[in-house]
Design an enzyme around this catalytic site. Structure first.
Site, PDB file in Angstrom:
ATOM      1  N   CYS A  12      13.546  10.483   7.463  1.00 52.11           N
ATOM      2  CA  CYS A  12      12.954  10.349   8.399  1.00 52.11           C
ATOM      3  C   CYS A  12      14.566   9.993   9.302  1.00 52.11           C
ATOM      4  O   CYS A  12      14.797   9.834  10.574  1.00 52.11           O
ATOM      5  CB  CYS A  12      12.533   9.123   8.849  1.00 52.11           C
ATOM      6  SG  CYS A  12      13.648   7.547   7.100  1.00 52.11           S
TER       7      CYS A  12
ATOM      8  N   GLU B 193      10.061  14.554  16.714  1.00 53.06           N
ATOM      9  CA  GLU B 193      10.279  14.948  14.628  1.00 53.06           C
ATOM     10  C   GLU B 193       9.439  15.725  14.184  1.00 53.06           C
ATOM     11  O   GLU B 193       7.925  15.450  13.830  1.00 53.06           O
ATOM     12  CB  GLU B 193      10.293  13.326  14.036  1.00 53.06           C
ATOM     13  CG  GLU B 193       9.912  13.431  12.862  1.00 53.06           C
ATOM     14  CD  GLU B 193      10.733  11.806  12.030  1.00 53.06           C
ATOM     15  OE1 GLU B 193       9.404  11.597  12.445  1.00 53.06           O
ATOM     16  OE2 GLU B 193      11.325  11.382  11.554  1.00 53.06           O
TER      17      GLU B 193
ATOM     18  N   GLU C  51      10.334   0.811   9.915  1.00 55.57           N
ATOM     19  CA  GLU C  51      11.541   1.843   9.947  1.00 55.57           C
ATOM     20  C   GLU C  51      10.213   2.818  10.510  1.00 55.57           C
ATOM     21  O   GLU C  51       9.752   3.553   9.566  1.00 55.57           O
ATOM     22  CB  GLU C  51      11.880   1.866   8.738  1.00 55.57           C
ATOM     23  CG  GLU C  51      13.497   2.475   8.911  1.00 55.57           C
ATOM     24  CD  GLU C  51      13.437   3.796   8.224  1.00 55.57           C
ATOM     25  OE1 GLU C  51      13.370   4.857   9.018  1.00 55.57           O
ATOM     26  OE2 GLU C  51      13.205   3.766   6.768  1.00 55.57           O
TER      27      GLU C  51
ATOM     28  N   LYS D  59       0.694  -1.000   0.083  1.00 55.37           N
ATOM     29  CA  LYS D  59       0.021  -0.070  -0.210  1.00 55.37           C
ATOM     30  C   LYS D  59       0.704   0.948  -0.062  1.00 55.37           C
ATOM     31  O   LYS D  59       1.684   1.802   0.565  1.00 55.37           O
ATOM     32  CB  LYS D  59      -1.185  -0.297   1.438  1.00 55.37           C
ATOM     33  CG  LYS D  59      -1.981   1.012   1.180  1.00 55.37           C
ATOM     34  CD  LYS D  59      -2.838   1.073   2.482  1.00 55.37           C
ATOM     35  CE  LYS D  59      -1.801   2.568   3.033  1.00 55.37           C
ATOM     36  NZ  LYS D  59      -1.830   3.623   2.253  1.00 55.37           N
TER      37      LYS D  59
END
Lengths: 281, 471
Positions: free
Chosen positions: B285, B382, B251, B177
């Site tokens: 990331c 983040e 991840e 997806k």
């Protein structure tokens, strides 16, 4: 009236070019039935030395190329060979069906080795946990110029001997099978159109007993693959000559070329380099 | 300052269809409803894309299950050849993929053309080679079955490659997806699978939003779940698969420290800092979002950094001179704005170069916060945008302490001319990747993944095979 065909002149492959032997010599190559096929070049000592020079010159560039790049080029060789399947099947002294099978196996063998270019270091290298504040890493590197006395199996054997030598960054001087050298020169045409830098593979045709000892004794050759040497006396002499500058040697054998080749033919011509570096502020 | 004439890459190489179906069992099939994907640089609608319902996901998993028999029993050398084919077609259609990626994602064409797409091809090429060499990797050669994979919008095609290439090499089949806002390159990849004559069902692409992803993850006939995305969603997925036999790799997010010592080559460090946080608009990331600079060189470094930021060009992602493209979505832009405003409220000083933002689309200027304390939100959370928080340190031990003071552990950067200090730092940094005197380098042969709440499992390299084998 049927058209008269234009025959190919079979020459040597040195430094990316196709020269005749400097000696001006040739020898007759026949089919298994004894019919005349071609006059192949009969390479001399001088040709062998020229080939070593070309291989040495190509070594820094080829060994310095990224493994990814070398893998792409080996894969390209497989693509080019696939495009000439029919031609090779006809040239191999095997009959059409067995010939095609052998060409297909040779293509797949190239693909197998193409994938090794950027993996052999992961499989054969190591991070070494030394007892001290040091970074310590071992990586494999190519040995240098490798002379390959090619097996008599004219395409699959040849490809299976040459691909593992060059994929890791070595350059090669190949003495083609004496009795069936023509596929080797046609393979050179494939190599010449595969983005392989000139000099990475050099192919000589001629008398094995004449050429092998010169290469075995050559002080700028680092490895020697004697797989294709059938005469035990010649093999012994070559291995003894190779001792002078401690060439890495693969002894003669008659492998089953259709079996899983493993990684031994690559590691035979690789060095391990270990780097130490202190860790501390 | 230089003036640059516009240098747009032509979008004629891409033929975007008005609408796309789901890619199930080797063909495109309609979904029950649809959504629009837009170009974040100008909010233009690019295409209508089908939403996969849980029934559609079930059909995709069934197709993958059926194909698993054929695919897993095929000799590795034959699987390899399919993957090599895919790698070659990606190389052949590289420009088309790069332009489409920039249109759908907003990233500069220079990045999609020179980084994303070449890495995608390299990744397939690399794992193709493993398919017939599993015996040498040390994890056995038994695939897991059907892999359900959910990927993010920051590197849409590259994350697809990281997921699909190793899965297929090991003999698994996949239901993938793509992210809701960036489905188009995954759908073009489906077409590439068709061109490669990949057996139907080996790769299935189901588009949609979070619900579709949740259906993939929760499907009882999925044997392996791989997710790249936020730590928040990663936790939900880990809870979902708890108690099942599904193998899971994650991840997730990061808050990487980029640590600059006083002896570092300052100009190189500045380039590395810029690359670390402004590459891909900071939608990375492993971005170096916390700059830790040694106090003695702080002023010098920040002067250079501000000067360098003033030369960055923000604008049309398809312009070959663009450094900073569009923020991927309105939602992401809102989050970046919210956290940046919070940074100011909590007492940090904000700076951006003079920078004209286009009127339409989603844009945020490169931004630096100085005077940041470890307790500030912008030092802990983040942001996933072009926002750098600057902190200082005096000793290497303090640098380690501050760098590791985060629940994340994906990456870190170290800048010093002293090799032994690089290694000393690398030994102590709790992060899956440590870049020394460089940043944001990726290679298919090099494992990537995080410590702590940045996830588990590795992608890339020999280590990347483990995630897709029954070890």
């Amino acid at each position: 009236m049927s058209r008269l065909s234009v025959r190919k002149t079979y020459k040597l492959f040195i430094g990316g070019a196709f020269p005749r032997s400097e000696s001006g010599r040739s020898y007759v190559v026949t089919s298994p039935k004894g019919d005349f096929l071609a006059n192949a070049s009969r390479a001399s000592r001088k040709d062998a030395r020229d080939a070593v020079t070309a291989a040495r010159k190509a070594f820094p560039g080829w060994s310095g190329a990224t493994p990814y790049n070398r893998g792409q080029i080996l894969y390209r060789i497989a693509e080019m060979l696939e495009g000439r399947r029919g031609q090779f099947a006809e040239e191999l002294p095997l009959g059409k069906k067995a010939g095609l099978e052998q060409v297909d196996a040779a293509i797949d063998r190239l693909v197998w080795y193409a994938g090794w270019s950027d993996k052999i270091a992961s499989v054969r290298g190591s991070a070494n946990p030394v007892a001290g504040p040091y970074f310590n890493l071992s990586t494999p590197e190519p040995s240098g110029v490798v002379a390959v006395i090619a097996p008599s199996d004219p395409l699959l054997g040849l490809v299976s001997a040459v691909a593992p030598v060059i994929v890791t960054g070595n350059t090669a001087v190949v003495v083609a099978s004496e009795s069936s050298p023509l596929a080797a020169i046609t393979l050179a045409e494939v190599l010449a159109t595969s983005d392989l830098p000139g000099g990475v593979v050099n192919i000589l045709t001629g008398h094995q007993a004449e050429l092998a000892p010169w290469l075995a004794a050559h002080m700028d050759v680092n490895g020697l693959d004697l797989t294709g040497v059938a005469d035990p006396d010649l093999a012994l002499r070559c291995e003894q000559e190779a001792a002078e500058n401690l060439k890495r040697v693969i002894r003669p054998s008659s492998p089953d070329w259709s079996a899983d080749p493993g990684i031994g033919r690559m590691t035979a011509f690789m060095e391990t380099k270990t780097v130490w570096h202190p860790a501390g502020v | 300052m230089f003036e640059y004439a516009p240098a747009p890459e032509s979008r004629d190489v891409v033929d975007i269809k008005p609408s796309y179906g789901l890619f199930i069992n080797g063909e495109f099939v309609p979904g029950s409803s649809s959504f629009k994907t837009v170009n974040p640089a100008n909010e233009e609608v690019l295409a209508e894309v089908a939403v996969a319902s849980s029934d559609d996901v079930d059909r995709a998993v069934q197709a993958a299950r059926k194909a698993f028999g054929v695919w897993s029993s095929m000799p590795g050398a034959e699987r390899a050849k399919y993957l090599f084919r895919i790698a070659r077609i990606i190389q052949e259609r590289a420009r088309e993929l790069a332009v489409l990626e920039s249109l759908d994602n907003g990233k500069p064409i220079r990045e999609s053309r020179d980084v994303d797409v070449p890495l995608v091809a390299a990744h397939f090429f690399y794992y193709a080679g493993w398919a017939d060499k599993l015996a040498y990797a040390g994890f056995g050669d038994r695939p897991l079955g059907v892999a359900g994979q959910v990927i993010p919008w920051n590197f849409p095609l590259l994350m697809l490659a990281w997921k699909i290439a190793p899965a297929l090499a090991c003999g698994n089949t996949v239901v993938l997806k793509p992210a809701e806002t960036t489905p188009l390159t995954a759908l073009l990849f489906a077409e590439i699978c068709q061109q490669a004559d990949l057996p139907p069902g080996v790769v299935n692409i189901v588009t949609g939003a979070g619900e579709t992803g949740a259906a993939v993850v929760a499907h009882p006939d999925v044997n392996k779940v791989a997710f790249t995305g936020s730590t928040e969603v990663g936790r939900i997925i880990a809870r979902t698969v708890a108690g099942t036999s599904k193998k899971l790799t994650l991840e997730l997010g990061g808050k990487a420290a980029n640590i600059v010592f006083e002896d570092a080559a300052i100009d190189q460090a500045v380039e590395g800092i810029v690359n670390g946080i402004f590459f891909n608009q900071g939608h990375v990331c492993c971005a170096g979002s916390r700059l830790l600079v040694q106090e003695s060189v702080q002023d010098q470094l920040l002067d250079s950094l501000r000067r360098r930021l003033s030369t960055l060009r923000l604008g049309d992602p398809l312009d070959k001179n663009t450094d900073i493209g569009a923020i991927n979505s309105a939602d992401q832009l809102a989050r970046i704005r919210q956290l940046s405003d919070l940074g100011e409220q909590e007492g940090a000083s904000r700076w951006s170069p003079a920078c004209e933002l286009p009127e339409k689309g989603f844009w945020f200027p490169p931004t630096i916060f100085t005077g940041v304390a470890q307790s500030h939100s912008i030092a802990r959370e983040e942001i996933f945008g072009p926002v750098l928080s600057v902190l200082t340190f005096r000793t290497p031990a303090e640098a380690v302490e501050k760098a590791n003071n985060t629940p994340y552990g994906l990456s870190a950067g170290v800048w010093t001319e002293k090799g032994s200090r690089i290694l000393w730092m690398a030994d102590r940094l709790r992060a899956g990747v440590v870049w020394a005197n460089t940043f944001n380098r990726f290679d298919p042969t090099s494992p990537f993944g995080g410590y702590k709440e940045s996830g588990y499992g590795r992608e890339g390299g020999l280590a990347g095979l483990e995630a897709y084998l029954d070890v």
